[in-house]
Each structure stands twice: as structure tokens, then as C-alpha cells.
Design a protein around this motif. Sequence first.
Motif, PDB file in Angstrom:
ATOM      1  N   LEU A   1      -5.681   1.762  -8.096  1.00  0.00           N
ATOM      2  CA  LEU A   1      -5.668   3.176  -7.750  1.00  0.00           C
ATOM      3  C   LEU A   1      -6.946   3.510  -7.001  1.00  0.00           C
ATOM      4  CD1 LEU A   1      -4.059   5.892  -8.270  1.00  0.00           C
ATOM      5  CD2 LEU A   1      -5.595   6.225 -10.219  1.00  0.00           C
ATOM      6  N   ALA A   2      -6.817   4.165  -5.857  1.00  0.00           N
ATOM      7  CA  ALA A   2      -7.984   4.586  -5.070  1.00  0.00           C
ATOM      8  C   ALA A   2      -7.781   6.041  -4.678  1.00  0.00           C
ATOM      9  CB  ALA A   2      -8.150   3.704  -3.835  1.00  0.00           C
ATOM     10  N   VAL A   3      -8.291   6.936  -5.524  1.00  0.00           N
ATOM     11  CA  VAL A   3      -8.070   8.365  -5.296  1.00  0.00           C
ATOM     12  C   VAL A   3      -9.332   9.198  -5.513  1.00  0.00           C
ATOM     13  CG1 VAL A   3      -5.633   8.230  -5.923  1.00  0.00           C
ATOM     14  CG2 VAL A   3      -7.321   8.766  -7.682  1.00  0.00           C
TER      15      VAL A   3
ATOM     16  N   LEU B   1      -1.589   9.619  -8.956  1.00  0.00           N
ATOM     17  CA  LEU B   1      -1.647   9.212 -10.364  1.00  0.00           C
ATOM     18  C   LEU B   1      -0.253   9.045 -10.934  1.00  0.00           C
ATOM     19  CD1 LEU B   1      -4.517  11.589 -11.546  1.00  0.00           C
ATOM     20  CD2 LEU B   1      -4.618   9.100 -11.542  1.00  0.00           C
ATOM     21  N   GLN B   2       0.630   9.942 -10.564  1.00  0.00           N
ATOM     22  CA  GLN B   2       2.003   9.897 -11.052  1.00  0.00           C
ATOM     23  C   GLN B   2       2.733   8.662 -10.537  1.00  0.00           C
ATOM     24  OE1 GLN B   2       4.110  13.822 -11.341  1.00  0.00           O
ATOM     25  NE2 GLN B   2       5.393  12.881  -9.792  1.00  0.00           N
ATOM     26  N   VAL B   3       2.566   8.373  -9.245  1.00  0.00           N
ATOM     27  CA  VAL B   3       3.221   7.212  -8.641  1.00  0.00           C
ATOM     28  C   VAL B   3       2.649   5.911  -9.193  1.00  0.00           C
ATOM     29  CG1 VAL B   3       3.548   5.957  -6.463  1.00  0.00           C
ATOM     30  CG2 VAL B   3       3.895   8.433  -6.550  1.00  0.00           C
TER      31      VAL B   3
ATOM     32  N   LEU C   1      -1.584  -1.254  -4.158  1.00  0.00           N
ATOM     33  CA  LEU C   1      -2.583  -0.189  -4.216  1.00  0.00           C
ATOM     34  C   LEU C   1      -1.930   1.156  -3.924  1.00  0.00           C
ATOM     35  CD1 LEU C   1      -5.546   0.725  -4.448  1.00  0.00           C
ATOM     36  CD2 LEU C   1      -5.749   0.357  -1.970  1.00  0.00           C
ATOM     37  N   VAL C   2      -2.180   2.112  -4.810  1.00  0.00           N
ATOM     38  CA  VAL C   2      -1.748   3.495  -4.611  1.00  0.00           C
ATOM     39  C   VAL C   2      -2.997   4.293  -4.269  1.00  0.00           C
ATOM     40  CG1 VAL C   2      -0.640   5.505  -5.655  1.00  0.00           C
ATOM     41  CG2 VAL C   2       0.126   3.197  -6.271  1.00  0.00           C
TER      42      VAL C   2
ATOM     43  N   LEU D   1       0.851  -1.189   0.000  1.00  0.00           N
ATOM     44  CA  LEU D   1       0.000   0.000   0.000  1.00  0.00           C
ATOM     45  C   LEU D   1       0.886   1.239   0.000  1.00  0.00           C
ATOM     46  CD1 LEU D   1      -2.750   1.482   0.369  1.00  0.00           C
ATOM     47  CD2 LEU D   1      -2.441   1.171   2.856  1.00  0.00           C
ATOM     48  N   VAL D   2       0.638   2.134  -0.945  1.00  0.00           N
ATOM     49  CA  VAL D   2       1.365   3.404  -1.032  1.00  0.00           C
ATOM     50  C   VAL D   2       0.359   4.524  -0.823  1.00  0.00           C
ATOM     51  CG1 VAL D   2       2.872   4.863  -2.440  1.00  0.00           C
ATOM     52  CG2 VAL D   2       2.946   2.368  -2.701  1.00  0.00           C
ATOM     53  N   VAL D   3       0.579   5.342   0.193  1.00  0.00           N
ATOM     54  CA  VAL D   3      -0.349   6.423   0.523  1.00  0.00           C
ATOM     55  C   VAL D   3       0.313   7.766   0.222  1.00  0.00           C
ATOM     56  CG1 VAL D   3      -1.822   7.424   2.302  1.00  0.00           C
ATOM     57  CG2 VAL D   3      -1.313   4.983   2.349  1.00  0.00           C
ATOM     58  N   LEU D   4      -0.427   8.627  -0.477  1.00  0.00           N
ATOM     59  CA  LEU D   4       0.075   9.940  -0.877  1.00  0.00           C
ATOM     60  C   LEU D   4      -0.975  10.996  -0.585  1.00  0.00           C
ATOM     61  CD1 LEU D   4       0.832   7.902  -3.713  1.00  0.00           C
ATOM     62  CD2 LEU D   4       2.689   9.518  -3.377  1.00  0.00           C
ATOM     63  N   PRO D   5      -0.566  12.256  -0.392  1.00  0.00           N
ATOM     64  CA  PRO D   5      -1.522  13.268   0.061  1.00  0.00           C
ATOM     65  C   PRO D   5      -2.457  13.812  -1.007  1.00  0.00           C
ATOM     66  CG  PRO D   5       0.668  14.235  -0.129  1.00  0.00           C
ATOM     67  CD  PRO D   5       0.823  12.765  -0.364  1.00  0.00           C
ATOM     68  N   THR D   6      -2.064  13.752  -2.288  1.00  0.00           N
ATOM     69  CA  THR D   6      -2.916  14.340  -3.322  1.00  0.00           C
ATOM     70  C   THR D   6      -3.177  13.357  -4.456  1.00  0.00           C
ATOM     71  OG1 THR D   6      -1.105  15.262  -4.656  1.00  0.00           O
ATOM     72  CG2 THR D   6      -1.951  16.621  -2.846  1.00  0.00           C
TER      73      THR D   6
END
Length: 519
Positions: A141-143, A122-124, A183-184, A112-117
Amino acid sequence: MAEESATEQKKGKKNTPVLPWMRDPIDITVYDSFPLNSLPFLDPRLEEPLRKMGINSLFPVQVAVWQETIGPGSFERDLCINSPTGSGKTLAYALPIVQMLSTRTVKCLRALVVLPTRDLALQVKDIFAALAPAVGLSVGLAVGQSSIADEISELIDQPKLEAGLCYDSEDFPQELRSAVDILVATPGRLMDHVNNTKGFTLEHLCYLVVDETDRLLREAYQSWLPNVLRLAYSWNQSPFPFANNYIPPTFGSLKTIRRFGVERGFKGKPHPRLVKMVLSATLTQDPSKLAQLDLHHPLFLTTGKTRYQLPEQLKSFKVICESKLKPLYLLALLETLQGEKCIVFTSSVESTHRLCTLLNHFGDIQIKIKEYSRLQRQSIRSKTLRAFRAGDVQVLISSDAMTRGMDVEGIKNVINYDMPAFIKTYVHRAGRTARAGQTGRCFTLLPKGEVKRFKKLLQKAGNESCPEYSVPSESVESLHSMYSSALERLKESIESEEYKNRKANAKRPGAIRKKDNVF
């Protein structure tokens, strides 16, 4: 957005690490770039996708992380990585995770990779998606870019029932399984799936990456971190951790570490811990914030002796200007840059919108200028970013919310239209250029009264020299005649937008205006 608390500012927080494990870091700068064809233990299947990405050698931060994961370090410790923007941190964690998961045969969510925006996620995701299929892995992708139903269909495998047969839900419970290995996600949408999506589970999680850690720890985002850790750890505390046909990962020579001790009846059997990797260009040193991560014997990898590191090939300049004429100085500066790709940063989304609208009301400008803001729909932002990457747009005007992690090849210049309040903000803004060893420039527009404060700001990043960049006075003067007209047109545009908003809200009596949210 305040990047540092008022308390930190008053105390004049020192650069010296306060945690024992941060006092003896691994210096990333001692590593050299390493040719891909000589990289030890690299799965041969990953060479081709890496070369298609234009990667023939690894950067120092990538070599250092490879050493501590696939190399002798063998993922035995959690990693905290403080490295300048553009140094290659995303591939530094994506490559070893994909390689480690490549030996798994049972599909379940293990990384699992968690990012703030959303934009950064999308880039990762694109980086992972370029590598994973080569070794039989899938990436989700779950954004919130698409509906929750569409995301569920991508993330969860629904079993196919045989035609003509009747299934009783009690006798034939549907077995829902993950359709992705990696999952990002952004924290808000991640928690939506945790709380509401049937079949979504973190019980098999082996790797957790917290990218842009300082920002993710600063805000709660539905308490995503304690919930993720609780759910990922819960199976370890069960007396039957391998129940429900769960097949534990095979680590080969990797020593597995038992966080909760040896469970009864499972002595000597694989019992993998949750490996964590946390990264930022301005990694926090606050013990209370880092404690939330529950790090296991953390190893600190960093560049240089100061917390705030600017790209090595970056040159910083100040542009002294009159406050009332800042838009004219900006336009004159853009003209001297002769169409090079630039990002202009303002202090807020409102300032971003107004400045972009104003500049586009000047006549005879040969520069294509677009807004890039969370006030826009995702589809508009994506379209703008594609045009910027293709060179059809030369200048993006953005707020700080969009700075982190944005990677656009060929950005030569960053311009601070509004001076950042904190050095952390400056580091993230400036890091949009001079990436991956390339050269770049960062200009800051400054009224005379802000020069001293700006000098002190840069000193926190070890920058003692910031020469003045002179914009030709005749270029500024030539724009005066159009300025009054552009201001009038800006006023008309804003009034028209406000009228449309009032009219739209009037059609929805009692409705609460939905707040913009990129998370």
C-alpha cells in the motif's frame, strides 16, 4: 468539485459513444450471476478466501470480466468497464489478477492499482489482501497513511549482510528488490516512490488498473500516468529486455502481443505487453482523455444504453423544503428513517463541518451524527468509518471528495443536503446505497426553485420519475424552538476554532499553512 467541464455542459454532450470501439460494447446485463463452485478455471486455493468474504457467486460484471480475462478473452485486449457503483467492480479485476500472478515464482512488482483517494485505496487493498496470501502473493500500500520510510520498508526488500564481513559498495552493490507482487496506490504517493525510492521499479509491470478513471484523468497528479506508462514500457524498448535476471511471466495458453514489434534475437519468445483495466461508474467518453491511456484494442463493457447508470434497486425521492429551514427538514427526515444508516452529502468540506457541528448542537437528538471529511486526520476518519460500519454511528455527513467507491454494508439511505450540480455527482452519491443488489433510497432536499433543474438532471440517467417524499410538518415545527439556540452555539464554535487556528499559526512565524491533501 466540477464533475463535468463547462464546455461539455454548453454542448449538451450526447450519450452516443464517439470512439469506434465504444459503439459496439459488451452488455454486462446479459450475464447472470454465476455460482463460485462452478466457475471455470478458478484456482481451488482461492475458493476458501472468497467464501470467507461472503462470496458464493459472482455478479454479472465479475462474470463478464472473468470471461474476458481468465476465460476465452485471455487478457488479449485492454478492458474499459462502465458499471454502476456497488456492482462489484473491485473484485471483478482483483480476482483475475491474483489468479494470473499465482503461477509466478520470482517476486517483483507486476500489478499496480491506482485510485484517487486514500480511503478508497485502503478499501481496495483489503480485497486484494484477503485473496493474495492464499496463492503466495503479497500486497503493498502506498497512500501516505504512514511515513515514507515505513512504506519503503514494506515495499522494498533490503538484503541481509553476513556479520563480520566488510562490503565495498562498488564490489558488492546491494540488490534491492520488490517485497510485493501487487501495489495499491494513490498517484501522489506513487510518484514519490517512483522519483525517490531506491529499488522501486515498474519495469516488470504486467497489469495496470486505473479505478475511478474519469477522476484520475481529470487531474494531473504529478503527471503520474505518462510517467507510469513510460517506465513500464521502457524495458520493452530495450534491445535486452530480459537482462538483469528478469524472468518474464509465463502466460501458458495466453497469446502475448508485442507492442513494439519483435526485438532482434527474441523472435518467438514471450514478450508480454502491459495489460490495462480502466473502470468507473461514469466512464468518460472523451477521446482526448482516453488517448492518454494508450489502450490496446480496447473492449468496452457496460450496462444499459446510457452513460449514467443508477443502481437497479435504487429509489429516488425529492423533499421540497424552505431554504432557510433545510437543517430542520434534514433532522425531521432523519427521524422518520428511525436510525437507519445514512450518508448526508453537502457541496463542500466547509459545509460538511458546519452542518455536522450545527446538528450536534440540537438537544435531545437520539441520532449519532459524525463528520467524514478530508479536513480530518486519517486516523480520525478511519475511527469514524469503523464506528459507522459497526452501527455506533447512524449518520455520516460528507462532501463529494469522499463519495467514490466507499463501500459500507447496510447503508439504507443517501441524502443530498445540497443538490448536486451534475448527474455524475448524483450517480456517485446515490451509489453508496442499493449496492450488490440490495435496495436503497436517495433523498434530495430541494427548494421549489430547484425542482425543474433537478428533474432535468435525473433525465440524463434515464430517470423520468422522482416522487415527492413528505416530511411531517409537525416534526419540522417541533424543532424550531431549538434552532436559534443551535445557530448561536454554531457561531461560538466557529469563532473558537478560528481563534485556535490563529493562535497556532502565530506560534509558527513565517510558516506557510500546509494544505490538506488526501492524495
